[in-house]
Design an enzyme around this catalytic site. Structure first.
Site, PDB file in Angstrom:
ATOM      1  CD  GLU A  68      -1.692  15.838  42.158  1.00  7.09           C
ATOM      2  OE1 GLU A  68      -1.248  16.653  43.010  1.00  7.09           O
ATOM      3  OE2 GLU A  68      -1.719  14.609  42.349  1.00  7.09           O
ATOM      4  CG  PHE A 130      -8.041   5.657  50.083  1.00  9.04           C
ATOM      5  CD1 PHE A 130      -7.582   6.427  51.155  1.00  9.04           C
ATOM      6  CD2 PHE A 130      -7.173   5.416  49.025  1.00  9.04           C
ATOM      7  CE1 PHE A 130      -6.290   6.921  51.170  1.00  9.04           C
ATOM      8  CE2 PHE A 130      -5.875   5.910  49.031  1.00  9.04           C
ATOM      9  CZ  PHE A 130      -5.441   6.663  50.108  1.00  9.04           C
ATOM     10  CD  GLN A 131      -5.709   8.836  47.052  1.00  9.49           C
ATOM     11  OE1 GLN A 131      -5.750   8.219  45.997  1.00  9.49           O
ATOM     12  NE2 GLN A 131      -4.611   9.405  47.515  1.00  9.49           N
ATOM     13  CE  LYS A 180      -7.935   1.386  40.047  1.00  8.83           C
ATOM     14  NZ  LYS A 180      -7.214   1.200  41.326  1.00  8.83           N
ATOM     15  CG  MET A 494       1.304  44.275  44.092  1.00 14.68           C
ATOM     16  SD  MET A 494       1.795  45.827  43.309  1.00 14.68           S
ATOM     17  CE  MET A 494       2.024  45.314  41.613  1.00 14.68           C
TER      18      MET A 494
END
Lengths: 584, 195
Positions: A68, A130-131, A180, A494
């Protein structure tokens, strides 16, 4: 539960509604907003939207990324190059948390995004389902606006607001979290109305004429006026207005890293880049100008150096669309609130025609000094090892400055931004404010979709590439044309440079090993090459650029080269040093 | 130089806005001394009254960051000299002590405490005033068996606010606010369609 159209009032033909799911309504809204490309990754809580997407394949192109974070950086690259709002899909929980770095990056670099995250069913919110994660509260500090939709009926109006907020005023990322049930819920959809007004939201402050007049008077009285401009010129689509202002006033203008490409790099009134690794003249002469005109920039600490020694001699005129930027870091003597697309022409009308030749000469003298002490050695080195600067110089010669240059974060970024040439606006895509390593590869994918007519060259260090290297999979599958150039110095360069200069060369965990990048690319079906000698450079670059499709070129460069000039942290911009010996 | 500032914020009445405003302070590690949030005098518009100890320069920057939020209408910040403010407090004391101790009765008179509830076992008083006055009474009552003590946040009226009320009224009249949308499903476990 099918509702027939006959049940609706027959007279109101334009108002005729259709029964759609929340997911379908979302995609209808996208089409109305002119969305063409979505970067995303499916998952449980966003499945109804993906189910709807199955039928919109013709109208909406969805790029399946590999992580993502890749989706959001790609959307950023797309937005920065196209000037449109970037779109991201991610699922709930880990899908959503993986967006956080990109949101923070887009927030600090003012990139318009609309991110859609799936969320668990509304009745499960707060149950540790869940999630499930509290995406709204996690993302509040890194979004311009966010909102949780729990009912499909909210979707059209909320989407309209999301697009309006993301793209108007000072742009920024917006996140809409949709449960959902709302994605599945059927509703009567009777058309989409774009939003162009929110009563509590003032995207642009009202332009106040007295400040324009004061600014013009100060500019006209100035002997050594100096412009420092940022991305505001690009975001405001005010490149032409800006050039008109410069051409009439004759004022030397320096860009910040994000302002770069708003004017061509060889523009006669352009004097280079300000900032820690910017050009010698613009940094040094910041403390010699008598009027500093800051346009669409925010006085980042990497630009100002030590703040109490920054342009204290100068009268400060600050043009910005975001009132919160005025006086935030540097106190403005004359605040010119407003969209620079509107304020610049007003100012241009009032400023005198001047050329400031003697003042320009000072910049030229500084440029000559920098050229002698730094640039020649960097772009035409005599050392055995290749330098990053010569790679960029050769690239410029081959592309003619036409390419979109996407950079990651680190030494290669500074070198690329110092030496890359641009002829078009919106051509420099880099993570400026947040300094997100791993930005470039996915951002370049997005940039390639943002303007497929031009070459997109991603310049990445050996550290940054390994942070999002999985996006080679996205390139393999969707075949955008991305030229990936890894400048490999076998170090986190760097940090190594700082350890060398400020930590007695105690190289603590900067020695990074890399895989065989050419083999890795090959595994993804992307051809590549690795070179380490000067005699192969030109041909290797030509092969890369001429290749039909994506290509990976690894260039082994000098291991312990440093980026100069440098304004050491805690030092004033006028204390910029040209080489290590000057650091004392 | 740090001093006490009262920040007044007019906002939409939306879920999540409290967090959005609160984190502007916490991000800078500024402690909110007092927070009062509720409907303003105009229905549909909320009013925040926040108290912090900070330098004026910092307060001004913070105020601009608050005003930048999409759902914020207007922000004011004022020193104590520029406002009229009150806090309220309630004190629960054993009724027996009040009945038997003249000193306690005197204290309550002295601080202008009003009786809210009298029961056999306890009595609840309330006072309004500045923080110091409220603190002083709480402290004075402590030795006499203060059972419970609670104070409200500061509320404040800005002295130079002519036209503000009218402006807010006109603002709301021009385009009425929409009610806050809340989650309608939290108690409808079986009523929600699931896959």
């Amino acid at each position: 539960m099918e509702k027939t159209l006959e049940q609706k009032a027959p007279a109101a033909k334009a108002q005729e509604s259709v029964t759609l799911t929340g997911g379908q309504v979302l995609l209808e809204a996208f089409i109305q907003e002119g969305v063409t490309t979505i970067f995303g990754y499916p998952g449980g809580a966003i499945m109804p939207i993906y189910d709807a997407l199955y039928d919109y394949n013709e109208k909406l192109q969805h790029i399946l990324v590999r992580h993502e974070q890749g989706a959001i950086h790609a959307a950023q690259g797309f937005a920065r190059v196209s000037g449109k709002t970037g779109i991201v899909f991610a699922t709930s929980g880990p899908g959503a948390t993986n967006l956080v770095t990109g949101l923070a990056d887009a927030m600090i670099d003012s990139t318009p995004l609309v991110c859609i995250t799936g969320q668990v069913f509304a009745h499960l919110l707060g149950t540790d389902a869940f999630q499930e994660t509290d995406v709204i509260n996690i993302t509040t500090p890194v979004t311009k606006w966010n909102y949780q939709v729990t009912d499909a009926e909210e979707i059209p109006a909320i989407l309209a607001k999301a697009f309006y907020i993301a793209g108007s005023g000072r742009p920024g990322p917006v996140l809409i979290d949709i449960t959902k049930n709302a994605q599945l819920q059927k509703m009567e959809f009777s058309g989409y109305t774009k939003c162009n007004y929110i009563r509590s939201y003032r995207p642009k402050p009202v332009v106040r004429n007295e400040y324009i007049e004061q600014a013009a008077a100060a500019i006209n009285a100035a002997e050594r006026p100096f412009v420092v401009f940022g991305q505001g010129v690009i975001l405001g689509k005010a490149e032409e207005e800006f050039k008109a202002f410069l051409e009439k006033s004759g004022i030397p203008a320096a860009w910040t890293i994000l302002g770069m490409s708003a004017i061509p790099t060889d523009y006669p009134l352009g004097v280079g880049m300000v900032g820690m690794h910017g050009n010698y003249g613009p940094n040094r002469l910041t403390n010699e100008c008598d009027v500093l005109i800051a346009i669409g920039m925010r006085f980042d600490d990497r630009v100002t150096g030590r703040l109490d020694k920054y342009a204290t001699q100068a009268k400060i005129i600050h043009l910005d669309i975001d009132p919160a930027e005025i006086d935030k870091n540097v106190k403005a003597d004359i605040p010119v609130w407003g969209d620079c697309k509107e304020t610049l022409p007003l100012l241009t009308a009032l400023v005198d025609n001047k050329t400031h030749e003697a003042w320009h000469q000072k910049f030229k003298d500084c440029a000559e000094r920098e050229n002698e002490k730094v640039i020649q050695d960097e772009v035409y080195p005599t050392s055995d090892a290749l330098t990053m600067g010569e790679v960029i110089r050769n690239l410029n010669e081959l592309t003619g400055g036409d390419a979109i240059i996407v950079t990651d974060v680190g030494q290669h970024q500074m070198v690329a931004c110092r030496y890359a040439e641009y002829i078009h606006s919106k051509s420099n895509v880099t993570s400026g404010g947040l300094g997100t390593m791993g930005f470039a590869l996915p951002a370049a994918i997005g940039a390639a979709y943002g303007d497929p007519s031009r070459q997109t060259v991603a310049i990445i260090g050996d550290g940054g590439i390994q942070m999002t290297i999985q996006e080679l999979g996205t390139i393999m599958q969707f075949k955008p044309n991305v030229k990936i150039m890894i400048l490999n110095n076998c170090f986190l360069g760097m940090v190594r440079q700082w350890q060398q200069l400020f930590h007695e060369k105690r190289y603590s965990f900067v020695n990074i090993e890399s895989p065989d990048f050419v083999q890795v690319a090959k595994g993804y079906g992307i051809p590549g090459n690795s070179i380490s000698t000067r005699d192969k450079l030109r041909d290797a670059l030509t092969t890369m650029l001429n290749h039909d499709g994506s290509y990976l070129l690894e260039v082994m460069v000098g291991k312990e080269n440093n980026v100069f000039p440098m304004v050491p942290q805690g030092k004033s911009v006028s204390e910029i040093v040209l080489c290590r010996e000057d650091m004392g | 130089m740090k001093k006490e500032f009262t920040i007044t914020v007019y906002t939409e009445n939306h879920v999540g806005l409290l967090t959005r405003i609160a984190i502007i302070f916490s991000r800078r590690k500024i402690n909110l001394e007092s927070v009062n949030v509720g409907p303003s005098e105009v229905e549909g518009i909320s009013r925040f009254t926040l108290v912090i100890n900070e330098a004026e320069e910092v307060v001004q920057k913070v105020a601009r960051q608050i005003e930048k939020q999409v759902e914020v209408l207007k922000v004011f910040f004022n020193t104590d000299e520029e406002i009229v403010w009150q806090e309220m407090a309630m004190y629960k004391v054993p009724t027996k002590v009040i009945a038997e101790q003249v000193k306690v009765e005197r204290l309550l008179r002295q601080y202008g405490a009003n009786t809210v509830v009298i029961r056999n076992d306890y009595t609840v008083f309330e006072t309004t005033g500045h923080k110091e006055e409220i603190d002083a009474l709480a402290e004075a009552l402590a030795p006499w068996g203060l059972i419970e003590f609670v104070r409200s946040a500061r509320i404040a009226i800005i002295k130079a606010s002519e036209g503000m009320h009218k402006a807010v009224l006109e603002f709301e009249a021009a385009e009425p606010s929409e009610p806050a949308v809340e989650n309608e499903f939290l108690d409808k476990r079986d009523g929600v369609f699931t896959m």
